[in-house]
Write an enzyme that holds these catalytic residues in place. Structure first.
Site, mmCIF file in Angstrom:
data_model
loop_
_atom_site.group_PDB
_atom_site.id
_atom_site.type_symbol
_atom_site.label_atom_id
_atom_site.label_comp_id
_atom_site.label_asym_id
_atom_site.label_seq_id
_atom_site.Cartn_x
_atom_site.Cartn_y
_atom_site.Cartn_z
ATOM 1 C CD GLU A 252 -3.055 -1.061 0.416
ATOM 2 O OE1 GLU A 252 -3.181 -0.051 -0.305
ATOM 3 O OE2 GLU A 252 -3.865 -2.004 0.393
ATOM 4 C CB CYS A 286 -1.662 7.169 1.329
ATOM 5 S SG CYS A 286 -3.027 6.370 2.159
HETATM 6 P P1 NAD Z 1 8.508 4.686 4.486
HETATM 7 O O1 NAD Z 1 8.438 3.895 3.243
HETATM 8 O O2 NAD Z 1 9.686 5.539 4.720
HETATM 9 O O3 NAD Z 1 8.409 3.747 5.774
HETATM 10 C C1 NAD Z 1 7.331 2.856 5.989
HETATM 11 C C2 NAD Z 1 7.782 1.722 6.885
HETATM 12 O O4 NAD Z 1 8.771 0.953 6.199
HETATM 13 C C3 NAD Z 1 8.427 2.142 8.203
HETATM 14 O O5 NAD Z 1 8.038 1.244 9.213
HETATM 15 C C4 NAD Z 1 9.911 1.986 7.907
HETATM 16 O O6 NAD Z 1 10.685 1.775 9.064
HETATM 17 C C5 NAD Z 1 9.913 0.751 7.031
HETATM 18 N N1 NAD Z 1 11.068 0.612 6.144
HETATM 19 C C6 NAD Z 1 11.897 1.569 5.680
HETATM 20 N N2 NAD Z 1 12.832 1.027 4.849
HETATM 21 C C7 NAD Z 1 12.567 -0.307 4.787
HETATM 22 C C8 NAD Z 1 13.155 -1.397 4.083
HETATM 23 N N3 NAD Z 1 14.189 -1.225 3.254
HETATM 24 N N4 NAD Z 1 12.618 -2.617 4.242
HETATM 25 C C9 NAD Z 1 11.548 -2.815 5.045
HETATM 26 N N5 NAD Z 1 10.958 -1.827 5.739
HETATM 27 C C10 NAD Z 1 11.451 -0.578 5.609
HETATM 28 O O7 NAD Z 1 7.140 5.515 4.503
HETATM 29 P P2 NAD Z 1 6.686 6.641 5.537
HETATM 30 O O8 NAD Z 1 7.506 7.864 5.239
HETATM 31 O O9 NAD Z 1 6.656 6.071 6.910
HETATM 32 O O10 NAD Z 1 5.167 6.881 5.091
HETATM 33 C C11 NAD Z 1 4.781 7.812 4.133
HETATM 34 C C12 NAD Z 1 4.445 7.149 2.801
HETATM 35 O O11 NAD Z 1 3.519 6.098 3.004
HETATM 36 C C13 NAD Z 1 3.772 8.088 1.828
HETATM 37 O O12 NAD Z 1 4.303 7.895 0.530
HETATM 38 C C14 NAD Z 1 2.304 7.660 1.847
HETATM 39 O O13 NAD Z 1 1.575 7.995 0.685
HETATM 40 C C15 NAD Z 1 2.440 6.195 2.081
HETATM 41 N N6 NAD Z 1 1.233 5.644 2.670
HETATM 42 C C16 NAD Z 1 0.460 4.802 1.914
HETATM 43 C C17 NAD Z 1 -0.721 4.304 2.441
HETATM 44 C C18 NAD Z 1 -1.607 3.398 1.626
HETATM 45 O O14 NAD Z 1 -2.475 2.763 2.205
HETATM 46 N N7 NAD Z 1 -1.424 3.288 0.330
HETATM 47 C C19 NAD Z 1 -1.116 4.642 3.740
HETATM 48 C C20 NAD Z 1 -0.303 5.485 4.481
HETATM 49 C C21 NAD Z 1 0.878 5.973 3.934
#
Ligand code: NAD
Length: 490
Positions: A252, A286
């Site tokens: 997502e 998002c």
């Molecule tokens: P992010 O991708 O930086 O981090 C998300 C999660 O992934 C965190 O728990 C982080 O620690 C973990 N993570 C980071 N690197 C990783 C790796 N290499 N392997 C595994 N896990 C890893 O995202 P964010 O900045 O926390 O959130 C914002 C983004 O999320 C925005 O782009 C937003 O649109 C999106 N988002 C999408 C939805 C949806 O349902 N589509 C919902 C909420 C947020």
């Protein structure tokens, strides 16, 4: 205020991993930062590879029993868990506001939606389906749980998104390890600590850590499924890592939702709604509205109404009365959003509201990451503010006059999470809506998710979906069972 409930649930003071039903600490600790003050919140664990091993092993052991626990028992446990969260609703909401930054009324709303997600998921059940039957044979389609799931959660909705993974995973007989964002670990840790009252050890676990932890979990051969919510860039890394062991993935990811405003809308009613849906959670959603296309015949009037309303939106700490927009959640995101403000001068964008360097001076003095709500007036279609996801309270307002052209512009992005059309002419609205390439398309609203439907992204906004019956299938293998009737087998 710290509180300990009658069953010893220590609501606010200490934060543990939960492995195999037990609160566990780590040698190393770290802290999340309260984004309204830039001061550290309490210590949380920094998990090691051994913690990952332990949690995966406990999950594998728990899965054997949990998968064969009757559906009604699993459902009962989820409903009891939802009641348990509800008993602590205000504690969770305060904690959420302190770690995430959102105003307390929206934090209460998020906890309610987490509870609602747990309860509404239990309305679904995957039944065995007889697809063929005759005198000789019967063919049955079954959905069997995958095993150990890992739920990786971002920082914008730490509690509701964690529950959105827990509910379908455990209802279908899987076990799950939650990994909260290092920016917002607190609610996830407490949520899973509380869950231990309702579930056997190892069914719901949580690990907090630094940036190493996510990659350790996705690369580990033990887990069978990764449910990831976060940015598109990280989603690609998750998929690449999971591919090595062919783990199932649900992704997502990011969005760049367009809202198309037709010429017949009630401007005074719609403009405030559009501003609200763009600036809610300080734009860190998002499916927030991130591009606004207004019909050219009403553009000036619509812009004025939007500015008038957006000017009334109070920015400040989440615990202050009347605040609509809290701070940006973390320093890294704060700096990223500010790069869009730096572009204002560089790119000579016209500013309809806000602008400057983006920082709210009074609040920033307190050390928090506050940004002024900002509307960019008719930037070029290929400018960063139109093509990228700022994930902050800065949004472009543009004009359109030709229906086919605006549909093409709305679809001209590698993302496809949500989109909306606003019109009093439902024929026109639905005609446009059906041509938009996004997982959720709304008419005369945006962001309202129906938990019974599918939620997911097209294009690079994701793979697979959550919610509804399909959300349960995402945690299952399909199995076709061929039964040859004894007489026919002779
Ligand atoms: P992010 O991708 O930086 O981090 C998300 C999660 O992934 C965190 O728990 C982080 O620690 C973990 N993570 C980071 N690197 C990783 C790796 N290499 N392997 C595994 N896990 C890893 O995202 P964010 O900045 O926390 O959130 C914002 C983004 O999320 C925005 O782009 C937003 O649109 C999106 N988002 C999408 C939805 C949806 O349902 N589509 C919902 C909420 C947020």
């Amino acid at each position: 205020m710290d509180s300990i409930d009658t069953k010893g649930f220590d609501v606010f003071s200490r934060y543990y991993n939960t492995i195999n039903g037990k609160p566990t600490s780590t040698k190393e600790v770290r802290q999340g930062i309260n984004p309204a003050t830039a001061q550290p919140n309490p210590d949380v664990p920094v998990s090691t590879p051994q913690d990952v091993e332990d949690a995966v092993a406990a999950g594998k052991a728990a899965f054997k029993k949990w998968a064969s626990t009757p559906y009604v028992e699993r459902k009962k446990a989820i409903l009891a868990f939802a009641d348990g969260i509800e008993q602590h609703l205000h504690d969770f909401a305060k904690l959420l506001s302190k770690e995430q930054g959102k105003p307390i009324q929206f934090a209460v709303g998020e906890v309610h939606s987490a509870i609602d997600c747990l309860r509404s998921t239990t309305k679904f059940e995957l039944q065995e389906e007889v697809v063929t039957e005759d005198d000789e044979k019967k063919t049955i389609l079954r959905h069997t749980p995958l095993g150990v799931a890992v739920g990786i959660v971002p920082w914008n909705f730490p509690i509701s998104l964690a529950c959105g993974k827990i509910a379908p995973a455990v209802l279908t007989g899987n076990v799950i390890i939650i990994k909260p964002s290092p920016f917002t670990p607190y609610c996830g840790l407490k949520l899973v600590e509380l869950a231990q009252r309702f579930f056997p050890p190892g069914v719901i676990q949580v690990l907090s850590g630094d940036d190493n932890l996510g990659p350790w979990l996705t690369a580990h051969p033990g887990p069978d499924k990764i449910s990831f919510t976060g940015s598109t860039a990280t989603g690609k890394k998750v998929m690449e890592s999971a591919a090595k062991t062919l783990k199932r993935v649900t992704l997502e990811l990011g969005g760049k939702d367009p809202a198309i405003i037709c010429k017949d809308v009630d401007i005074e009613a719609v403009a405030p709604k559009i501003a609200t849906l763009a600036f809610l959670n300080s734009g860190q959603i998002c499916i927030a509205i991130k591009r606004i296309y207004v019909h050219s015949s009403i553009y000036e009037e619509f812009r004025a109404a939007m500015i008038k309303f957006a000017q009334t939106l109070k920015v400040g700490p989440g615990n202050e009365d009347g605040v609509f927009m809290g701070p940006i959640q973390n320093a890294m995101q704060f700096e990223k959003v500010k790069t869009f403000f730096a572009d204002i001068e560089k790119e000579q964008w016209n500013v309809a509201l806000g602008g400057g360097n983006g920082t709210c001076v009074d609040n920033a003095k307190q050390g928090g990451y506050f940004i002024t709500p900002t509307i960019i007036d008719r930037p070029a279609d290929d400018s960063r503010i139109v093509t990228e996801e700022p994930f902050g309270p800065i949004v472009p307002l543009m004009t359109w006059s030709d229906e086919a052209d605006v549909i093409e512009r709305a679809n001209n992005t590698h993302l496809g999470l949500g989109a909306s059309v606003w019109s009093n002419d439902l024929d026109q609205a639905s005609r446009i809506a059906r041509q938009l390439d996004a997982g959720s398309v709304w008419v005369n609203t945006h962001l309202e998710i129906d938990m019974a439907a599918a939620f997911g992204g097209h294009k690079q906004s994701g793979i697979g979906h959550e919610c509804g019956i399909g959300g349960l299938k995402a945690y299952c293998n399909t199995q076709t069972l061929y039964l040859k009737k004894p007489k026919a087998a002779l």
